[in-house]
Write an enzyme that holds these catalytic residues in place. Sequence first.
Site, short mmCIF file in Angstrom:
data_model
loop_
_atom_site.label_atom_id
_atom_site.label_comp_id
_atom_site.label_asym_id
_atom_site.label_seq_id
_atom_site.Cartn_x
_atom_site.Cartn_y
_atom_site.Cartn_z
N CYS A 126 0.87 -1.18 0.00
CA CYS A 126 0.00 0.00 0.00
C CYS A 126 0.91 1.23 0.00
CB CYS A 126 -0.96 -0.01 1.19
SG CYS A 126 -0.14 0.07 2.79
N THR A 127 0.38 2.40 0.27
CA THR A 127 1.16 3.63 0.12
C THR A 127 2.35 3.71 1.07
OG1 THR A 127 -0.96 4.67 -0.36
CG2 THR A 127 0.92 6.14 -0.10
#
Length: 317
Positions: free
Chosen positions: A198-199
């Site tokens: 994810c980020t």
Amino acid sequence: MFLYNRVNKKELREKVKAETFKRITLSFYRYVNIEHPVNLRDELYAYWQSLNVLGRIYVAKEGINAQLSVPEHNFKAFEEHLYQIPIFKEVPFKYAIEDDNKSFFALIMKVKKKIVADGLKDDAFDTTNTGQRLDALTFHKMVDEPETVVVDMRNNYESEVGRFYNAICPDVKNFRDELPKVLEVLEDKRDKNILLYCTGGIRCEKASAWLKHNGYENVYQLHGGIIQYVHQVKKHGLESKFIGKNFVFDERLSEKVTDDILSKCHCCGVVSERQINCSYEPCHTLHIQCEKCSEERKGCCGDKCLADYDKVMANTI
Ligand SMILES: [Zn+2]
Ligand SMILES: [Zn+2]
């Protein structure tokens, strides 16, 4: 002490734009037991405001999730203050890939039930039994291995502008919907190595524990997320296997990682990287729209919003 912003958005924006010093955009999170989230919020808010820190921060009993813009000249004071709080000792910072000084225009700190809305009942499974953390270079190597499945744990509007080139990107609007969807897409892949990303890593913490709870054994997560990965491949002169843009939840909307443009105009399907919010205020949905379609639809995301937008405009004239 003021726990809210007293000037309107436009003024705040102008104020930051007029600044002559440099800002550093960074993020950090930590899952840690916070006894009194309100007290901690108040303390951090007061100090950070005195340092002219901007950003969006969520504090909960389960931890903190912070995205910040810190004036460069106050960075040392900020870091020292945070690190002397025992629960935040040496919490790793992730620095923006592309920083234009204008990521945030206000300081917003909210006390929440959870720092990421995942819809999970935390007492129903062991949230500490997370997937194995992979550093960026190991992840980079494993991405193309035949026994690997790469899963993007972000929302569809994030993965549509950039993703690992071979990732499975569930078509969901939020993380709550993502979790059941991921089980669906991984149904026949139990024997594979499952690589989540994810980020910045926060979503994979819960997601990986949840997958393990659901019987998946070989679960891995990208430590530090896309942000750290991009910094590392740049540092080591490697070609990024994450292509396109890294979506960010601030005024910048995204950071360029490679020149690839993956997204298409939602109206006509032409390749476009124009991320805009729907002009019809109550909708405000972020969408991809090419210049031509934007002109025709006045920046609205669909026919219904365009009709409503026209009505509002007719009434205001
Ligand atoms: Zn178009
Ligand atoms: Zn709309």
